[in-house]
Structure formats: structure tokens, C-alpha cells
Design a protein around this motif. Structure first.
Motif, PDB file in Angstrom:
ATOM      1  N   GLN A  22      17.388  33.914  30.231  1.00 50.44           N
ATOM      2  CA  GLN A  22      16.929  32.628  30.007  1.00 50.44           C
ATOM      3  C   GLN A  22      16.438  31.724  30.185  1.00 50.44           C
ATOM      4  OE1 GLN A  22      19.186  29.355  28.342  1.00 50.44           O
ATOM      5  NE2 GLN A  22      17.641  28.953  28.170  1.00 50.44           N
ATOM      6  N   HIS A  30      17.551  26.058  24.831  1.00 52.34           N
ATOM      7  CA  HIS A  30      18.028  25.100  26.178  1.00 52.34           C
ATOM      8  C   HIS A  30      19.225  25.223  26.451  1.00 52.34           C
ATOM      9  CE1 HIS A  30      18.925  21.976  29.234  1.00 52.34           C
ATOM     10  NE2 HIS A  30      17.079  22.401  29.651  1.00 52.34           N
ATOM     11  N   ASP A  31      19.474  25.781  27.428  1.00 53.34           N
ATOM     12  CA  ASP A  31      21.181  26.340  28.364  1.00 53.34           C
ATOM     13  C   ASP A  31      21.888  25.220  27.800  1.00 53.34           C
ATOM     14  OD1 ASP A  31      20.479  24.431  30.038  1.00 53.34           O
ATOM     15  OD2 ASP A  31      20.750  25.617  31.560  1.00 53.34           O
ATOM     16  N   ILE A  67      24.289  27.343  25.599  1.00 53.29           N
ATOM     17  CA  ILE A  67      25.632  27.147  25.269  1.00 53.29           C
ATOM     18  C   ILE A  67      26.745  26.043  25.107  1.00 53.29           C
ATOM     19  CG2 ILE A  67      26.775  27.757  27.662  1.00 53.29           C
ATOM     20  CD1 ILE A  67      24.007  29.533  28.199  1.00 53.29           C
ATOM     21  N   ALA A 116      21.290  26.861  35.397  1.00 49.53           N
ATOM     22  CA  ALA A 116      21.491  28.501  33.722  1.00 49.53           C
ATOM     23  C   ALA A 116      20.828  28.852  35.056  1.00 49.53           C
ATOM     24  CB  ALA A 116      20.169  28.263  33.882  1.00 49.53           C
ATOM     25  N   THR A 147      25.291  30.255  34.057  1.00 48.18           N
ATOM     26  CA  THR A 147      25.028  30.553  32.090  1.00 48.18           C
ATOM     27  C   THR A 147      25.097  28.835  32.368  1.00 48.18           C
ATOM     28  OG1 THR A 147      26.486  32.371  32.772  1.00 48.18           O
ATOM     29  CG2 THR A 147      26.822  30.681  30.960  1.00 48.18           C
ATOM     30  N   LEU A 148      25.765  28.026  32.577  1.00 47.22           N
ATOM     31  CA  LEU A 148      25.625  26.703  32.559  1.00 47.22           C
ATOM     32  C   LEU A 148      26.135  25.613  33.317  1.00 47.22           C
ATOM     33  CD1 LEU A 148      24.292  24.036  30.461  1.00 47.22           C
ATOM     34  CD2 LEU A 148      25.819  24.158  29.433  1.00 47.22           C
TER      35      LEU A 148
END
Length: 588
Positions: A212, A258-259, A263, A367, A370-371
Motif C-alpha cells: 500500500q 486507497h486503504d 479494506i 495504512a 492495515t487500516l
């Protein structure tokens, strides 16, 4: 240092119920500052049903649940989990037929489309690592846009590209890009490819699912390595934090690269099956009403967006008679600072359309985690704290205040399942609640590090904890974000690095190279940061200065795809610097 205890794991394949109330007029819950160490820890274990995204996709196919509906103007395309898997098998077969090796990076330059979903999952099935990148949404200038992404492509070592014909033509006409991207694939190249089940690739939870890259990062890019286990853990925490059930319907206009869109919307729906309706981001930007109309039409219950989107709806939507927002029970507000005035304006505007104030859910994440990191409780609505502005800015302490100029801080809630959050001082020691410090995060969703950048990884990952670079404090058992230690500008949901803007402006004729400063300025009226650029020039003629200002705005918009809110032309030598020559952006 703070030791990280791994979260307990237990098999659990049940979706979440127990929805909280979301009725009544919004009255901010005023948090009390409290004492004790600034450490928050979720009591809920993080136990995702599957260990990889591909295992989750197989389970979603078996569930028989509806998956994805793409809304592009009047055209509507429905994609089942089975169709998405077969499309991914086709992409995997094409990559393998061309000789892709395990671990190769595959850049994805695609708009919101079925091919994006198929290429993302298909790259994983082939044993490769997808790299989702921003797709240009402007007319013309594709060649320039691609050159601006060259640094990211080089950092990722991506020799494979899945894209659409216009980009393929641009790559073919550029010697540097053609030598870098040896394999460019479009939809047409997939015609006649028979889908094959490539599960012999043997993907595990510890394998990298994707890289990412922050949107707009071109000067010194950092590719965040996210493992399969991190993704399924984070989507579990998100679904658990929203009390997701099989009856929920997701709606999103966020970019799939985009995250938050990737996600929070798409991959969450893969890991926790349920209907998801997606519209292209450019449709929302041109006409924000389309987002709320789609929510009304499909009875959407879950929909995330950055703070600026809620302000954009408030300012640009006039007619609300046709809107029915009473089913929208979780309106996540994240990706940039959450502003209390934004929440009040949105509630006042769309309350008559059925929007319940308790549905607004301020959240926090990044990011590198992860999110998602923290969520406000479902149905509670935003919790705020009026703090003394001077004490906050000068003493780094959140002190309750009834003054008219008090800063109204908005809580971003508590850690997701399996996640820990701590606030520390400059030496890394936990501070007392109510004291501002750097926010650190630990849990199963933390990145593996920055791709091929051990130095940068070591700077932010210590003993299982991620140093976020964000400043915050804890009050009443909830996290409040006070500011950013980093000089990143968050504008309209995008993280912009000053270096990128300064580099683009500094290359213009008439601007002194190295004499440019870019920074963010909070704008409570719009609910997002203003992008301000200060540039040194020797130009004194008014017409020449006006032309230079227009050139600065146009160049940044063309190259980075973002508008400048304020341009200031200063005499040569005016931009302040440190003794080592670094620009003092905060002083500017």
C-alpha cells in the motif's frame, strides 16, 4: 518499551449482532479527563474466520451471499463472489502463462471496475504481490501522470502492470516506462484465457497480500507491506466494531486503491460476506448527491467517508426531499481529522431525511496498521471534549474549558478487537491520561514493515509497537487525536507530503528551487486541511506574479491531482530554514 502480548485466537465464524440505539437528537457526550496511564486495550479477541484473503473468498463463494454491485451512471453491474473468483482465476492464468514468478510485484492502474477486483485477487492467486495505485481522473496529461509514478514503480520493483488501453498506449510511447514495465496487460489481453483454479500457489497468512503506497507519495515513497493475516484480522475488527450482520448493505464511493475503500469496503465484504454497492469517486466529487441517493435507493446501512465528504454534502446538496437515510446506521468518519462543526452541520442538514445523529462514527487508523485502529461505539454518536486551547498547544495537556475559544476535540473511540493503543512521551514512556503524546499501536494488523526499507521500518516498529507519528491523548477511556507530529497534509482524504508539492513548484521557471514550503492549515469551514504554498521569486511585476500564481496552481493540479488553496509569493531568502538548511514549514 511496552511488551506486546499476542491476542488470544479462537475459531469464530459468526457475524455480529447486538446493534445499539441510534435515535434522538445529537447531544455530544462530554468526556471527562481522567488519571492513570494512557493505555487502552480491547478486551475482545481477534479471531478471523480465515487465515488468508483467498480462503475468505472461497468461504464467501460457499456462503451464497450477494457481493458487489458497480454503479456507473445508469449502468449497473452485479458481480457474485463466484464470478469474482472466476475472473481472478483468469487473471492468475494470464500472469502464469506469461511467466510471472512468486513474489513479483504487479502494479494495478485501474478505475473502479470488476477488473480491479479480479486483478487484485488474481495477482495473489498467482503468488505475486499486487500494488494498487491511484488512477488518473483528469483529462489529458496521462504521460506526465505516469512519469510522476515512476519513483513508486521503481521502489516497488514492479515490472508487471494491469491497466486499461489508454495507459498501455502511454507506456508504449515512453522509453523509460517501457523498459521498466516489461509486461502490460489489459482486459483485451485476457480474452480467450480459460480460468484455472491456482490454489496450488499455497498462500499463507504470513505472506504479503499487497503493498500500500500512500496516495500522492512520489518523492520518497514507502510501500507498506500488509500480510494476509493482517488484512483478515483488521477486517474482523472492523466488522466486529460495526456489529455487522448478514442484513447489512454497504455503500462506498471511495477509491478502491486507497486503504479506506480497499479494506474498509471491498476486502471487508470479501472476508465478511454481504452486499456492497460501489460508485466511482469522480461521480461523488462532481455530484455528492449521488452518494446519498445511492444510500437511499439500496437501503444502505454501512458507509465510510473522510470528514470533508460530509461537509461537501452539506454545502452542495440543496434538495433532500427524495432522500431516505433512516437505514444508515454506521457512517464512519475517518482518514483525516474529524471536526465537530462538520458533524453538527451534517446532522442539522440531513436529520429531516432520516439520518440519525447516533449513526455518525468517528474512527482512527492508518495504512501502517492495515487500516482501522479505533472505532467509536455503535449508536453512541460522537463524544467530544472542550479543552483549553492554550494548555493544549503550549503545555500539551487536555484541560476542560468552558471558554468560548475552547477547542472541541472529537473522540475517535476505543481499540478494535485484539488491538492496543498507548500514548507516550519523547522517551517512549507512557504518559498520564489527559497528557498529549505520540500515539502508538500494537496488534495483529500492524504492517510487516516498509518494502525494501529496513531503516524506515526500524524507525517506526519497536518491540511489536508501531509509532504513528500522530499526537493524541486519552480521556474517559477513549482516544482523542490532537494533531500530527509529521508534517503530512491531509486534504480531502488524501495524505500529501510537502516534499512532493515543493518539488513540483520548485521546477517552475521563475521560482527559486529550494525556496518553496508547502504545509496544511486547518479550515473548520470545509472540514479539511487547506494546502498552502509559499514560494520564493524575484518577480515583482504584478502581471508576472499573477501568471506565476496561476502556473503554480495549474502545475500542482496537473501533476499531483490536488488543488492549492493559498499561494504566497515571497522575496528570495524569505523562507525560514534550520541551521542545516531544512525548511521550517511550521514557522511558515
Amino acid at each position: 518499551t511496552l511488551p506486546l502480548a499476542p491476542p488470544p485466537l479462537a475459531p469464530d465464524r459468526v457475524l455480529f449482532s447486538g446493534l445499539g440505539p441510534s435515535t434522538g437528537v445529537w447531544r455530544p457526550k462530554m468526556a471527562e479527563t481522567d488519571s492513570g496511564p494512557s493505555l487502552l486495550e480491547s478486551a475482545d479477541p481477534n479471531c478471523p474466520p480465515e487465515d488468508t484473503l483467498l480462503g475468505a473468498l472461497d468461504a464467501a463463494v460457499a456462503s451464497g451471499a450477494p457481493f458487489l454491485t458497480l454503479h456507473q451512471g445508469r449502468q449497473r453491474t452485479e458481480i457474485s463472489y463466484r464470478q469474482a473468483r472466476e475472473g481472478a482465476w483468469r487473471v492468475a492464468a494470464a500472469l502464469r502463462n506469461r511467466g510471472i514468478a512468486r513474489g513479483d510485484r504487479v502494479a494495478l492502474l485501474l478505475p473502479t471496475s470488476a477488473l480491479f477486483v479480479e486483478a487484485l485477487l488474481g495477482s495473489m492467486m498467482a503468488g505475486a504481490i499486487p500494488v494498487p495505485l491511484a488512477s488518473p481522473m483528469t483529462f489529458g496529461g496521462v504521460g506526465r501522470y505516469l512519469k510522476n509514478l515512476t519513483v513508486i514503480l521503481q521502489d516497488a520493483g514492479a515490472e508487471w502492470l494491469v491497466t486499461y488501453p489508454r495507459i498501455k498506449e502511454a507506456v508504449a510511447g515512453d522509453d523509460a516506462l517501457r523498459s521498466l514495465l516489461g509486461n502490460v496487460i489489459t482486459e483485451a489481453d485476457l480474452d480467450g484465457i480459460a480460468p484455472i483454479d491456482p490454489r496450488t500457489a499455497s498462500v499463507s497468512g504470513s505472506d504479503i497480500a499487497f503493498l500500500q503506497y500512500t496516495s500522492g507519495t512520489t518523492g520518497k515513497p514507502k510501500g507498506v507491506m500488509i500480510s494476509h493475516r493482517a488484512v483478515v484480522s483488521n477486517t474482523y475488527g472492523i466488522a466486529h466494531g460495526m456489529n455487522q450482520t448478514s442484513a447489512d448493505i454497504g455503500v462506498s464511493w471511495l477509491p478502491l486503491f486507497h486503504d479506506m475503500g480497499l479494506i474498509g469496503a471491498l476486502l471487508r465484504s470479501v472476508c465478511h460476506p454481504g452486499a456492497l454497492h460501489v460508485m466511482p469517486p469522480e461521480r461523488f466529487i462532481v455530484k455528492p448527491l449521488g452518494w446519498l441517493k445511492l444510500l437511499s435507493e439500496v437501503g444502505g446501512t454501512l458507509s465510510p467517508a473522510p470528514n470533508f465528504a460530509y461537509d461537501l454534502c452539506t454545502s452542495r446538496i440543496a434538495e433532500i426531499a427524495e432522500l431516505k437515510l433512516d437505514r444508515w446506521r454506521v457512517a464512519m468518519n475517518g482518514s483525516e481529522p474529524v471536526h465537530a462543526p462538520t458533524l453538527a452541520r451534517f446532522n442539522a442538514k440531513f436529520g429531516p431525511a432520516g439520518f440519525q445523529p447516533g449513526s455518525m462514527m468517528p474512527v482512527y487508523g492508518m495504512a501502517e496498521a492495515t487500516l482501522a485502529v479505533t472505532f467509536s461505539p455503535v449508536g453512541q454518536g460522537p463524544s467530544t471534549l472542550a479543552v483549553d486551547r492554550k494548555a493544549l498547544e503550549e503545555q500539551s495537556r487536555a484541560t476542560r474549558s468552558s471558554s468560548a475559544d475552547a477547542r472541541l476535540a472529537v473522540s475517535v473511540g476505543k481499540p478494535l478487537a485484539g488491538t492496543r493503543v498507548c500514548v507516550v512521551d519523547d522517551s517512549g514512556k507512557p504518559v498520564a491520561a489527559g497528557v498529549v503524546g505520540e500515539v502508538r499501536v500494537a496488534g495483529p494488523s500492524i504492517m510487516d514493515g516498509y518494502f525494501r526499507n529496513d531503516e524506515a521500518s526500524a524507525a517506526v516498529l519497536r518491540d511489536g509497537w508501531l509509532s504513528t507519528g500522530d499526537l493524541g491523548f486519552i480521556a474517559n477511556g477513549e482516544l482523542f487525536i490532537a494533531g500530527r507530529a509529521k508534517e503530512m497534509v491531509i486534504k480531502a482524504g488524501r495524505n500529501l507530503y510537502p516534499y512532493d508539492v515543493e518539488r513540483v513548484v520548485g521546477e517552475l521557471a521563475g521560482i527559486r528551487l529550494g525556496g518553496v514550503a508547502a504545509f496544511g492549515r486547518e479550515n473548520e469551514g470545509t472540514g479539511t486541511d487547506d494546502l498552502v504554498v509559499v514560494a520564493e521569486t524575484s518577480e515583482t511585476d504584478p502581471s508576472g506574479r499573477e501568471a506565476l500564481t496561476k502556473a503554480i496552481r495549474g502545475e500542482v493540479l496537473a501533476v499531483l491531482g490536488v488543488g492549492i488553496d493559498d499561494v504566497r509569493l515571497w522575496p528570495v531568502g524569505s523562507v525560514p530554514r534550520t541551521s542545516s538548511g531544512k525548511i521550517r514549514r511550521k514557522e511558515c
